[in-house]
Enzyme design. Structure first.
Site, mmCIF file in Angstrom:
data_model
loop_
_atom_site.group_PDB
_atom_site.id
_atom_site.type_symbol
_atom_site.label_atom_id
_atom_site.label_comp_id
_atom_site.label_asym_id
_atom_site.label_seq_id
_atom_site.Cartn_x
_atom_site.Cartn_y
_atom_site.Cartn_z
ATOM 1 C CE LYS A 165 -0.585 0.953 4.912
ATOM 2 N NZ LYS A 165 -1.422 0.638 6.165
ATOM 3 N NE ARG A 167 -0.109 5.157 6.730
ATOM 4 C CZ ARG A 167 -1.623 4.935 7.274
ATOM 5 N NH1 ARG A 167 -2.343 6.089 6.952
ATOM 6 N NH2 ARG A 167 -1.783 3.491 7.402
ATOM 7 N N GLY A 178 -9.404 1.888 7.276
ATOM 8 C CA GLY A 178 -9.073 2.137 6.040
ATOM 9 C C GLY A 178 -8.316 1.054 5.140
HETATM 10 C C1 R5P Z 1 0.563 0.818 9.549
HETATM 11 O O1 R5P Z 1 1.496 0.247 8.912
HETATM 12 C C2 R5P Z 1 -0.106 -0.271 10.538
HETATM 13 O O2 R5P Z 1 0.228 -1.576 10.652
HETATM 14 C C3 R5P Z 1 -1.455 -0.530 10.290
HETATM 15 O O3 R5P Z 1 -1.643 -0.932 9.022
HETATM 16 C C4 R5P Z 1 -2.392 0.920 10.106
HETATM 17 O O4 R5P Z 1 -1.977 1.475 11.386
HETATM 18 C C5 R5P Z 1 -3.882 0.605 9.785
HETATM 19 O O5 R5P Z 1 -4.421 2.121 10.106
HETATM 20 P P1 R5P Z 1 -5.832 2.188 9.355
HETATM 21 O O6 R5P Z 1 -6.715 1.536 10.021
HETATM 22 O O7 R5P Z 1 -6.167 3.818 9.771
HETATM 23 O O8 R5P Z 1 -5.719 2.116 7.878
#
Ligand code: R5P
Length: 305
Positions: free
Chosen positions: A196, A198, A229
């Site tokens: 992904k 960000r 998300g």
């Molecule tokens: C970030 O890399 C973490 O491992 C999670 O994927 C992230 O914190 C998830 O955040 P959200 O639920 O806001 O997409």
């Protein structure tokens, strides 16, 4: 065990379970708030801490800044009470997603939290599935990062025993891949790792995937679920790939903002989260089951303290 356990609050029941498992009473520090929002943390019976090993049991979830300051004040007060050693057990470590600064190659804001805790009097830290293990390098005190690979493998094994040949473990991003591979090795099942991008604190986009897995049931595994998300984007993609059922395992249920509402509209059948953070809110349409990790934490405390 000859340590004294102290918490600030225990809304998930984790501190109480750990104390019971260790056979120690759990003490609570008193937190008062001044009219201008300052906190004052007081020990109920300060004399008992003189010469002791004191263990603070407290996650630093939302309001994150308040909990970070409360833990720091508590460590300071324990040292004022002549505690010989202060060990902070912070299962969910707030700010752990801020490991990098916007200035390339520089440490992120979590380094400030590390320095704050140390200067307040914390002599060692025990935490759980720290978002980035290298955050331990920001501390000059010992840091023990508890892995939940075996705990999750065991839970999945029991929950999905009848359909194990049909499950596929999903890492929603590169950050979770080692965690997911560790679990898949124990269970001997396949994995898919998504990539992904960000582009903001709560905006992400899927850009690719690797791995091969034939199954009808997908289990998304991540250390944190915050806005939901990341998990929801991957769940929708899995449905379009032909999976019939999507489940989720998340260690730290941050569940910020509209997360529960959004999850209720998502393809998730069920979600499992640990009790490092209390889950206060509920929403029709999403089933969230909390699994207790106190046994794992208590075992590590017995080994280290
Ligand atoms: C970030 O890399 C973490 O491992 C999670 O994927 C992230 O914190 C998830 O955040 P959200 O639920 O806001 O997409």
């Amino acid at each position: 065990m000859d340590a004294i356990l102290v918490a600030l609050e225990d809304q998930s029941g984790l501190a109480e379970h750990v104390a019971r498992r260790l056979g120690c009473p759990l003490h609570f520090a008193k937190v008062s708030e001044y009219p201008d929002t300052e906190f004052r943390v007081s020990l109920q019976d300060p004399d008992q801490f003189a010469g002791s090993k004191a263990l603070i049991l407290q996650s630093t979830y939302a309001p994150v800044n308040d909990h970070v300051m409360m833990v720091s004040f508590l460590a300071h007060e324990l040292k004022n009470a002549q505690a010989k050693e202060v060990v902070a057990v912070i299962p969910y470590f707030g700010y752990s997603r801020q490991e990098e600064s916007d200035i390339k190659g520089k440490p992120g804001q979590v380094e400030v939290i590390a320095k704050l805790l140390e200067s307040a009097g914390v002599d060692a830290l025990i935490t759980v599935e720290l978002h980035e293990p290298f955050i331990a390098d920001f501390f000059s005190i010992p840091v023990y990062n508890i892995s939940l690979i075996e705990v999750l493998a065991d839970h999945i094994n029991r929950r999905f025993s009848s359909i194990k040949q049909d499950i596929c473990l999903i890492s929603p991003d590169k950050g979770a891949q080692d965690f997911v591979y560790g679990i898949s090795q124990l269970l001997q099942v396949g994995t898919i790792v998504f990539t992904k991008e960000r582009f903001g604190p709560s905006q992400t986009r899927l850009v690719g995937k690797t791995g091969d897995c034939v199954g009808t049931t997908a289990i998304i595994i991540d250390d944190i679920i915050s806005t939901g998300g990341t998990a929801i984007g991957v769940a929708q993609e899995l449905m379009s790939m032909g999976y019939n059922n999507v489940y989720g395992y998340f260690v730290h249920p941050v569940l910020s903002g509209e997360a529960l509402y959004r999850l209720a509209q998502s393809p998730f059948n069920e979600m499992y989260v640990s009790n490092t953070i209390p889950v206060f809110k509920s929403h029709e349409g999403i089933q969230i089951e909390v699994f207790d990790i106190s046994d794992r934490i208590a075992t590590v405390i017995e080994q280290l303290v």
